[in-house]
Design an enzyme around this catalytic site. Structure first.
Site, short mmCIF file in Angstrom:
data_model
loop_
_atom_site.label_atom_id
_atom_site.label_comp_id
_atom_site.label_asym_id
_atom_site.label_seq_id
_atom_site.Cartn_x
_atom_site.Cartn_y
_atom_site.Cartn_z
CG HIS A 36 -3.98 -3.59 1.59
ND1 HIS A 36 -5.23 -3.12 1.90
CD2 HIS A 36 -4.16 -4.70 0.84
CE1 HIS A 36 -6.13 -3.92 1.39
NE2 HIS A 36 -5.51 -4.88 0.74
CG HIS A 78 -9.75 -4.20 -4.18
ND1 HIS A 78 -11.00 -4.69 -3.93
CD2 HIS A 78 -8.88 -5.05 -3.55
CE1 HIS A 78 -10.92 -5.77 -3.18
NE2 HIS A 78 -9.64 -6.01 -2.92
#
Length: 326
Positions: A36, A78
């Site tokens: 991640h 992100h």
């Protein structure tokens, strides 16, 4: 995607130490480890250093989140805003770029060219994590991540997959920076657009995945979260109904509490998804954010693997590798 193709993909990613039969996954193959934002628990997220460490630690897939620059380049962040993950606030030459959008005063990736983005350096955004590597690493373009993936696959003898997510695709398209065609183009250029390619393309926005389904052959994953964060009694109700997803996607990426509730109980989500032919990749497992019932990071992942998830998103790939090996 058919179960056979999922089996081909999982088999291509397997290495021998923990590939014994008996997994309770959709295909019976071992679950995959998805880094991640890279090994983001130990390096600033979405940097080549974070991805490289994740691969060293045993990740099968590296996950780049994608936003666009003013000149139409997909970069890995992100969020579209830059203050939390870069040192942009320390650059006086960009002071006037701080503007309000969507109720937030910040610097926004779409207001910078790639050349300008390359003058910034990444920082660790999450409280409680080491800042030792802040200011050391560039912000990579998506194609740099793909080059790293290809080189690592060659050097390690393992097929390293890539798991991109287009962030805020509708909002970017409204600004004239539609990420979908550029993502499709890049995947094709890098020979990553086959149905059995080591790729999953993910999004929270169903409309984006429906569009991509018409552009690419690569597997698609619908990300979902609890329909109501306040409704703990029905954790299996997701933001997109499971029954709708097979029409355009091959799997589902749920918030981990949709799969195992906060009391540690199997909600039945995995079984329901598998019955629809959907792979299940829950997010996000973190050593430094234990579940309410107090399990360690490794034990939490082992519990998820035992109920049959097909992969896990984790900030700590080494922990997931250890859990899978056990």
């Amino acid at each position: 995607m058919t179960g056979l193709l999922f089996a081909i993909l999982a088999g291509a990613l397997m290495t021998s130490p923990d590939s014994a039969p008996g997994w309770n996954t959709l295909t019976g193959e071992r679950p995959v480890i998805i880094a991640h934002r890279g090994a983001s628990g130990e390096r600033p997220e979405h940097t080549l250093a974070a991805y490289s460490l994740a691969i060293e630690q045993g990740a099968d897939f590296i996950e780049p989140d994608l936003v666009m620059t003013r000149d139409g380049v997909l970069i890995v962040r992100h969020d579209r805003y830059l203050s939390t993950t870069t040192d942009v606030s320390a650059h006086p030459e960009f002071a006037d770029r701080r503007v309000e959008k969507e109720g937030r005063q910040d610097w926004w990736a779409e207001d910078f060219t790639l050349e300008e983005i390359k003058t910034l350096r990444a920082v660790q955004p999450r409280e409680g994590r080491a800042k030792d590597y802040d200011g050391q690493f560039e912000i990579p373009a998506f194609e740099e991540v793909l080059a790293l993936r290809a080189k690592a696959s060659e050097e390690t003898g393992r097929i390293i997959g890539v798991y991109p997510e287009t962030k805020h695709p509708a909002a970017l398209a409204a600004l004239g920076l539609d990420p979908a065609p550029e993502l499709a183009r890049i995947l094709k250029v890098h020979d990553l657009d086959g149905a059995d390619a080591p790729v999953f393309v993910q999004s929270f926005e169903p409309e984006s995945l429906v569009r991509l389904d018409a552009m690419i052959e690569a597997p698609l994953i619908q990300l979902v979260f609890p329909k109501s964060e306040m409704d703990r009694a029905l954790p299996f109700e997701s933001s997109v109904a499971l029954e709708q997803i097979p029409a355009y996607a091959d799997g589902v990426g749920p918030n981990k509490f949709l799969v195992i509730d906060r009391a540690g109980n199997d909600t039945g989500f995995v079984a329901r998804a598998h019955a629809l032919g959907l792979a299940v990749h829950p997010w996000t497992f973190r050593n430094d954010d234990p579940p309410p019932d107090g399990l360690t990071g490794e034990a939490e992942i082992r519990r998820a693997l035992e109920i049959g998830v097909d992969g896990v998103f984790t900030d700590f790939p080494a922990t997931a590798a250890a859990a899978r090996a056990r």
